[in-house]
Design a protein around this motif. Structure first.
Motif, PDB file in Angstrom:
ATOM      1  N   TYR A  84       0.831  -1.206   0.000  1.00 43.08           N
ATOM      2  CA  TYR A  84       0.000   0.000   0.000  1.00 43.08           C
ATOM      3  C   TYR A  84       0.863   1.251   0.000  1.00 43.08           C
ATOM      4  O   TYR A  84       0.581   2.222  -0.728  1.00 43.08           O
ATOM      5  CB  TYR A  84      -0.903  -0.028   1.233  1.00 43.08           C
ATOM      6  N   SER A  85       1.953   1.239   0.794  1.00 43.85           N
ATOM      7  CA  SER A  85       2.849   2.399   0.835  1.00 43.85           C
ATOM      8  C   SER A  85       3.543   2.609  -0.509  1.00 43.85           C
ATOM      9  O   SER A  85       3.677   3.744  -0.984  1.00 43.85           O
ATOM     10  CB  SER A  85       3.888   2.193   1.945  1.00 43.85           C
ATOM     11  N   LEU A  86       3.974   1.510  -1.123  1.00 41.08           N
ATOM     12  CA  LEU A  86       4.630   1.624  -2.420  1.00 41.08           C
ATOM     13  C   LEU A  86       3.669   2.151  -3.491  1.00 41.08           C
ATOM     14  O   LEU A  86       4.053   2.932  -4.361  1.00 41.08           O
ATOM     15  CB  LEU A  86       5.187   0.265  -2.841  1.00 41.08           C
ATOM     16  N   GLN A  87       2.414   1.731  -3.423  1.00 41.07           N
ATOM     17  CA  GLN A  87       1.427   2.178  -4.399  1.00 41.07           C
ATOM     18  C   GLN A  87       1.179   3.671  -4.261  1.00 41.07           C
ATOM     19  O   GLN A  87       1.048   4.392  -5.260  1.00 41.07           O
ATOM     20  CB  GLN A  87       0.125   1.389  -4.223  1.00 41.07           C
ATOM     21  N   LYS A  88       1.111   4.161  -3.021  1.00 41.04           N
ATOM     22  CA  LYS A  88       0.911   5.596  -2.820  1.00 41.04           C
ATOM     23  C   LYS A  88       2.095   6.386  -3.360  1.00 41.04           C
ATOM     24  O   LYS A  88       1.920   7.426  -3.995  1.00 41.04           O
ATOM     25  CB  LYS A  88       0.733   5.893  -1.330  1.00 41.04           C
ATOM     26  N   THR A  89       3.290   5.881  -3.132  1.00 43.38           N
ATOM     27  CA  THR A  89       4.477   6.561  -3.659  1.00 43.38           C
ATOM     28  C   THR A  89       4.484   6.559  -5.180  1.00 43.38           C
ATOM     29  O   THR A  89       4.812   7.561  -5.832  1.00 43.38           O
ATOM     30  CB  THR A  89       5.748   5.878  -3.131  1.00 43.38           C
ATOM     31  N   ARG A  90       4.099   5.417  -5.769  1.00 42.95           N
ATOM     32  CA  ARG A  90       4.065   5.336  -7.228  1.00 42.95           C
ATOM     33  C   ARG A  90       3.051   6.312  -7.808  1.00 42.95           C
ATOM     34  O   ARG A  90       3.319   7.010  -8.799  1.00 42.95           O
ATOM     35  CB  ARG A  90       3.715   3.909  -7.653  1.00 42.95           C
ATOM     36  N   ASP A  91       1.874   6.400  -7.195  1.00 44.41           N
ATOM     37  CA  ASP A  91       0.848   7.316  -7.698  1.00 44.41           C
ATOM     38  C   ASP A  91       1.328   8.761  -7.633  1.00 44.41           C
ATOM     39  O   ASP A  91       1.078   9.554  -8.549  1.00 44.41           O
ATOM     40  CB  ASP A  91      -0.443   7.152  -6.892  1.00 44.41           C
ATOM     41  N   ALA A  92       2.028   9.095  -6.541  1.00 45.44           N
ATOM     42  CA  ALA A  92       2.536  10.464  -6.413  1.00 45.44           C
ATOM     43  C   ALA A  92       3.583  10.762  -7.482  1.00 45.44           C
ATOM     44  O   ALA A  92       3.595  11.839  -8.082  1.00 45.44           O
ATOM     45  CB  ALA A  92       3.119  10.663  -5.008  1.00 45.44           C
TER      46      ALA A  92
END
Length: 540
Positions: free
Chosen positions: A61-69
């Protein structure tokens, strides 16, 4: 030995302020943006490798948020480097003009998914360019959707259309305008007068605000709706069309309400006039007849012979005259009328009425003749014999039963023809007479455009096309066909008459087209009628 952490490069405050705007970055800022973009793309690639080896929902979940940003940052940076930012407003305006609908005003409604409304919704910068480009707002079709709405809301719908049209035209600056006003017809709207005052007010407001800018105006409304033309100056109006089928009249309406006189107040600018209305009274109009160069009268409602010649007396500069004429029993014209200025005549009438008109007029300088609906053979031949200058174009429109022998006799009077179009079905006679041979001059040796319906395709057609599409007979003064649109009416009989190798035939067709001949071969299905367009033949 520990490695020191280096924070990712960031845009400067001045460069960051460009995001979300339409300002163009400088060369220094472009270098800065490309450096940050390279870093974000590298981090995205590294993040993709990390996500494949990571476990645990919280970590993913943390990696996905970083990727989206990061993806959001990349999109913003790419937008800053978009070539469209460097287009000048003048060039963007030119592109917007090329995006306008290509159809005529009668078919263009200018929807939200079409220019200019569409391009004005992309971004603030483009909206500003669109709104500040007057040429985008000079053409408008105003539809009154009466047929789609209950009668109780007709007045409100017309009021909304009036407001929207004035807002649209307010962006046109001082450019010339082209307007088309039409109501959506239905049995209820055709026979009701409830909406006439509101429609009249709409037209009056348009003319009052923009009358001096209107160059062409088409009104598909009852005649009373255009009464404002009598009192409002339209000094730029060059083309005016009014179409009123008169279905809204009730029984004896004309007995208690005389026809409303219509006219145009202008300094002789009107050139093209189209009037198709039963309420039109020739004696009560106010038009600069002597300035007209093109006049189309009553295609659905014919005028009588005397009125047509009275109009020709007034229209001394008329170049094109299109009319549907009727000759009441007992009406006689004392002497032939000579129309020196006419170059084009479009005549629609029954056989006797057509004969009466052609027998009572001389047009020494005629270049184009269109005979529609029916023809009177003897009168036509006599009329063609009176021409003192070469006739260049001849068309028989909506005449499907003209004998082939009658067509051949008519063509003998006009060897100068360069254009021929006929809706009647031809067999081999015309094809043979048009096919040149050594020592024999064919019909219409100067013909360059041929639009014809044929009974079927056979060897005679091949001989004609081989002779007239090529240049073999050029030294004998035989012109080469540049346009040939041929429709085969009984295409099912093709196999019975066709003894030509299809492959060789298609090679010939391709050869003629490469030589610049606009050759169209198609068939017509009598059972289905026109299927929206011609059906391609010969496997095309």
């Amino acid at each position: 030995m520990s490695r020191s952490y280096q924070s990712p490069p960031q845009l400067s405050a001045s460069t960051s302020s460009l995001i979300g705007t339409n300002r163009v970055p400088s060369e220094v800022e472009i270098v800065e943006i490309r450096g940050v973009l390279h870093d974000r793309r590298y981090r995205l690639a590294s993040l993709a490798e990390t996500s494949t080896s990571s476990a645990g929902s919280q970590m993913l979940y943390s990696l996905q948020k970083t990727r989206d940003a990061l993806q959001g940052e990349v999109a913003d940076l790419l937008a800053l480097l978009s070539p469209s930012r460097r287009l000048s407003p003048e060039l963007v305006a030119e592109i917007f003009e090329l995006c306008l609908p290509v159809g005529g005003l009668s078919t263009s409604v200018f929807r939200a998914n079409e220019a200019p409304i569409l391009v004005a919704q992309i971004c603030r910068g483009w909206r500003q360019v669109a709104l500040s480009t007057p040429r985008l707002w000079t053409r408008m079709t105003i539809y009154l959707p009466l047929g789609h709405l209950p009668q109780s809301v007709w007045i409100a719908a017309i009021a909304r259309a009036s407001f929207a049209s004035l807002l649209w035209l307010s962006r046109s600056g001082r450019y010339k305008l082209h307007l088309y006003v039409q109501y959506v017809r239905s049995d209820e709207s055709d026979r009701s007068q409830v909406w006439l005052p509101a429609a009249t007010e709409l037209v009056s407001r348009l003319l009052l605000r923009h009358g001096s800018q209107i160059e062409s105006l088409t009104v598909f409304l009852p005649v009373p709706c255009v009464s404002a033309l009598l009192r409002i100056s339209c000094t730029s109006l060059r083309k005016f069309m009014i179409i009123d089928h008169g279905l809204w009249w009730h029984g004896d309406y004309h007995l208690h309400h005389p026809p409303v006189p219509i006219g145009v107040y202008m300094a002789g600018q009107l050139r093209h006039l189209v009037l198709d209305t039963p309420a039109f009274d020739l004696q009560r109009t106010q038009y600069p007849w002597d300035q007209l160069t093109s006049l189309h009268l009553r295609q659905q409602f014919p005028i009588n012979l005397v009125d047509s010649f009275n109009l020709l007396c007034l229209c001394r500069r008329l170049y094109t005259f299109k009319l549907n004429v009727v000759n009441p029993t007992g009406m006689v014209v004392s002497e032939r009328f000579v129309a020196h200025s006419l170059r084009e005549l479009w005549l629609y009438a029954r056989p006797d009425d057509s004969g009466a008109f052609l027998g009572a007029i001389l047009i020494p300088n005629l270049k184009k003749l269109v005979v529609g609906d029916a023809h009177h053979q003897n009168a036509l031949l006599d009329f063609l014999g009176t021409l003192s200058r070469p006739l260049l174009s001849l068309r028989f429109h909506r005449i499907h039963d003209m004998p082939e022998e009658d067509l051949a006799d008519a063509l003998k009077f006009v060897p100068s023809l360069t254009e021929l179009s006929t809706d009647s079905i031809c067999h081999n006679l015309i094809l043979m007479m048009m096919t040149p041979e050594d020592g024999y001059e064919p019909l219409c040796p100067h013909l360059q455009s041929l639009i014809m319906r044929l009974h079927l395709a056979n060897e005679q057609l091949i001989e004609l096309l081989e002779a007239r599409c090529g240049t073999a007979f050029r030294d004998q003064g035989i012109a080469q066909l540049k346009t040939a649109h041929l429709t085969f009416m009984d295409f099912d009989l093709r196999d019975e008459a066709w003894e030509w190798d299809d492959v060789a035939w298609m090679k010939k067709v391709d050869q003629w087209r490469r030589q610049g001949v606009d050759l169209q071969l198609s068939d017509f299905n009598w059972n289905e009628g026109w299927d929206g367009a011609f059906v391609a033949a010969f496997g095309e």
